[in-house]
Enzyme design. Structure first.
Site, short mmCIF file in Angstrom:
data_model
loop_
_atom_site.label_atom_id
_atom_site.label_comp_id
_atom_site.label_asym_id
_atom_site.label_seq_id
_atom_site.Cartn_x
_atom_site.Cartn_y
_atom_site.Cartn_z
N THR A 199 15.38 9.88 30.73
CA THR A 199 14.31 9.02 31.17
C THR A 199 14.82 8.16 32.31
O THR A 199 16.00 8.13 32.61
CB THR A 199 13.72 8.18 30.03
OG1 THR A 199 12.52 7.58 30.50
CG2 THR A 199 14.69 7.11 29.58
N ILE A 238 8.03 5.31 24.66
CA ILE A 238 8.56 4.65 23.46
C ILE A 238 9.65 5.51 22.87
O ILE A 238 9.51 6.73 22.79
CB ILE A 238 7.42 4.42 22.43
CG1 ILE A 238 6.46 3.35 22.94
CG2 ILE A 238 8.00 4.02 21.06
CD1 ILE A 238 5.30 3.08 22.03
N GLY A 239 10.76 4.88 22.51
CA GLY A 239 11.83 5.59 21.81
C GLY A 239 12.55 4.58 20.94
O GLY A 239 12.91 3.50 21.42
N PHE A 253 10.40 0.12 24.14
CA PHE A 253 9.39 0.66 25.04
C PHE A 253 9.70 0.33 26.49
O PHE A 253 10.49 -0.57 26.78
CB PHE A 253 8.00 0.12 24.67
CG PHE A 253 7.87 -1.37 24.73
CD1 PHE A 253 7.59 -2.01 25.93
CD2 PHE A 253 8.01 -2.14 23.58
CE1 PHE A 253 7.46 -3.39 25.99
CE2 PHE A 253 7.89 -3.52 23.63
CZ PHE A 253 7.61 -4.15 24.84
N ALA A 254 9.10 1.09 27.38
CA ALA A 254 9.21 0.84 28.81
C ALA A 254 7.84 1.08 29.42
O ALA A 254 7.28 2.17 29.28
CB ALA A 254 10.24 1.78 29.45
N GLY A 275 16.94 12.12 22.03
CA GLY A 275 15.95 12.07 23.10
C GLY A 275 16.45 12.66 24.39
O GLY A 275 17.61 13.00 24.54
N CYS A 323 11.38 12.93 29.79
CA CYS A 323 11.13 13.03 28.36
C CYS A 323 10.99 14.47 27.90
O CYS A 323 10.38 14.74 26.89
CB CYS A 323 9.85 12.28 27.96
SG CYS A 323 9.80 10.62 28.61
#
Lengths: 404, 227
Positions: B76, B139-140, B152-153, B73, B169
């Site tokens: 973030t 979401i990751g 999630f955040a 990813g 992201c």
């Protein structure tokens, strides 16, 4: 070093099924190198699908014999990613002595063949995840030398490195100056010679334009974020998007899609879009895309490519360089950001599209980073006034910033 | 479910790995950690060099730490006022699991009167929860031996400015929004939304909620939960 192949068997590591709706996955990174000892259930490779990262455990204990799919590669579920050699591990070839290598270097690859590699070759291979058993050696007895591995890394391209983006402005009409001789003691002119016929023609036409038109230039800044996103999806250059948006904007402002001959001003129904193409040292030519208003962005991109190629090959026909109603010039590939283009007579305006540069910009009172380009348009004050030029550019900007 | 308050990113990461080990060993049931982080940018292994384009000194001057994380990813941001949820659960279909997370957050946001939506049809880059084309939740997920970490955040009432200082992201030009920005209600919104999100997630995963204190979690996994 004797081979222990007879006492080992190879077990495949495959791309796992991570969900019923998942058909493929991407390798993020290998956690182990070829030759490393592996315990069953140890994570050996990390994969990703749909923003979900997963660790793939080793199905068996053994030694990683080969890596078949490199990082950043996407493959179908079930594809063999690598192979683990199992069996009598104690019978495996011991690591080659690595006297010059520090402790944190990867252990020597226990190659399934009777081959030895120097420490430097092993280090380079480990860094670039090269399977040494697949490298053809040019050294004595087929031994793999440092040069062989480096050639694979540099020349054939490391599969882990994504291919570079295509250049943004391949159609640029400008090319670098010819090589300048190194430090002549006194400035020496090459032997005087007459200008080529093309240079004389370009010179006459440019001078004529500046002598007759009341040339003004107006600039506007455009946020190219959406163009940058969309061009990747379509696989075309940003120029194609600028061309498409220009054609649409010319339909909205027909005053700029016109000819001015002396005091004869005529608007033209079709949009015949000229694109300036460099011919290197020979000069510059402006092939015309007739009825460009009937073409999509992809269609324009294809025509631009085709005309540029044939212009450089000297294959343009006469009517392919005549009848233009508006011209775009696109010299931004060296990073220049503004120019004052000369109007292509008898047209009344020319658009200059230069480099796209990331800049801090203020959006909703916060600083953000956006790819920005400065579009400049030279226009003939005899045919129109600055308000029209500014409105045209504002409309063009709005189109480019709402590209989908 | 365990509410942990504000936890340093790296500390929370270590805790997740401990809970994951306990979950894999069958020592604890599926667990949801709900918390907030101090201001931090986390960079994954696929982060591009240009993502922190204003220079690390600038971000540190804003009081934002930069943490390199051994995950996939892109970059973030986390900060106070953002609800972070780390469900550490056993899953067999991770894509379905991500869709479940999205559904749960959409349901919780709907209860707050926000017309949120997931957009799986737009592709993996659009994983998360959106209000029109503004992103409200990221979401990751990471899976190791069938057990998830990360999660999630949701932007509840956090300052959204730090998102604009980076290419969040890996999607340039995406506007972030928050529950506070969408509803124009005054802070604090997080305590209430945290309860809604926990309930919605438990429902979506077909579980009954059981709240445990950090001390109980610590006893269950055998390591200190709070630094």
């Amino acid at each position: 070093m004797s081979s222990s192949l007879t006492e080992t068997s190879l077990v495949d590591v495959t791309m796992p099924q991570m969900g019923v709706s998942v058909a493929e996955g991407t390798i993020i990174a290998w956690r182990v190198a070829v030759g490393d000892r592996i315990e069953a259930e140890q994570t050996i490779v990390e994969i990703s699908t749909d923003k979900i990262d997963s660790e793939v455990p080793a199905p068996v204990s053994g030694t990683l014999a080969e890596i078949l799919v490199q990082a950043d590669t996407t493959v179908d579920v079930g594809t063999v990613l690598g192979r683990i050699a199992t069996g009598d591990i104690s019978a495996q070839a011991p690591p080659a002595p690595t006297p010059n290598v520090t402790a944190e270097t990867s252990p020597a690859p226990a190659a399934p063949e009777n081959r030895r590699y120097s420490p430097v070759v092993q280090r380079i291979a480990a860094e670039h995840e090269i399977d040494l058993s697949s490298v053809t050696g040019t050294g004595r007895g087929g031994r793999v030398r440092k040069q062989d591995v480096l050639a694979l890394v540099n020349g054939n391209g490391n599969p882990a490195v994504p291919p570079p983006h295509p250049p943004m402005h391949i159609e640029s009409p400008y090319r670098p100056d010819p090589d300048v001789p190194t430090r002549p003691r006194t400035p020496v002119a090459t032997s005087p010679e007459g200008l080529s016929r093309m240079r004389r023609t370009i010179g006459q036409r440019m001078k004529h334009s500046l002598d007759t038109a009341a040339t003004c230039t107006t600039w506007i800044e455009v946020d190219m974020s959406r163009v940058q996103d969309a061009r990747g999806a379509l696989g075309v250059t940003a120029l194609a998007f600028v061309a498409r948006a220009t054609v649409q904007t010319l339909r909205e402002f027909p005053a700029l899609n016109a000819w001015l001959n002396g005091e004869q001003y005529s608007r033209v129904q079709d949009v015949n879009l000229g694109i300036a193409v460099s011919l290197g040292e020979d000069g510059l030519i402006v092939p015309v895309i007739h009825r460009a208003d009937e073409l999509s962005t992809e269609g324009l991109a294809a025509r631009i490519r085709d005309l540029a190629r044939r212009a450089r090959a000297g294959e343009l026909t006469a009517d392919e360089v005549l009848g233009g109603t508006f011209t775009i010039t696109n010299p931004g590939q060296y990073g220049s950001i503004m120019a004052t283009p000369v109007i292509n007579q008898p047209q009344v305006a020319i658009l200059d599209f230069e480099a796209i540069v990331k800049r801090p910009v203020v959006i909703d009172d916060a600083i953000a980073i956006r790819p920005i380009t400065i579009l400049g348009m030279s226009w003939d004050h005899r045919a129109l006034d600055g308000a029209i030029a500014a409105q045209f550019l504002a409309s063009l900007r709005a189109r480019l910033e709402s590209v989908t | 479910m365990c509410r942990l308050g504000t936890v340093e990113y790296l500390h929370a990461l270590a805790l997740q790995e401990q809970v994951r080990a306990a979950r894999q060993a069958g020592v604890v049931p599926d667990t949801l950690l709900l918390l907030q982080h101090p201001r931090v940018y986390t960079r994954g292994r696929r982060s591009a060099p240009g993502e922190l384009s204003l220079g690390e000194d600038f971000y540190r001057a804003q009081g934002i730490e930069i943490v390199e994380v051994n995950r996939g990813g892109k970059i973030t941001y986390h900060g106070p006022g953002q609800l972070v949820g780390y469900p550490i659960v056993a899953v067999d279909d991770v894509v379905q699991y991500v869709r479940t997370l999205e559904r749960a957050l959409v349901a919780a946001l709907h209860e707050e009167g926000v017309p949120a939506r997931a957009r799986p049809q737009d592709g993996p880059d659009y994983t998360g929860v959106w209000v029109e084309d503004r992103k409200i939740a990221s979401i990751g997920v990471h899976v190791q031996r069938g057990v998830t970490t990360h999660g999630f955040a949701v932007n509840v009432d956090n300052d959204l400015t730090p998102f604009q200082w980076v290419v969040a992201c890996g999607l340039p030009g995406v506007r972030m929004t928050s529950l506070a920005a969408e509803t124009e209600r005054p802070a604090p919104l997080l305590p209430c939304f945290s309860k809604r999100a926990g309930f919605a997630l438990a429902s979506a995963l077909g579980r009954r909620q059981r709240l445990v204190s950090p001390a109980r979690l610590q006893a269950a996994i055998g390591v200190p939960v709070l630094a």
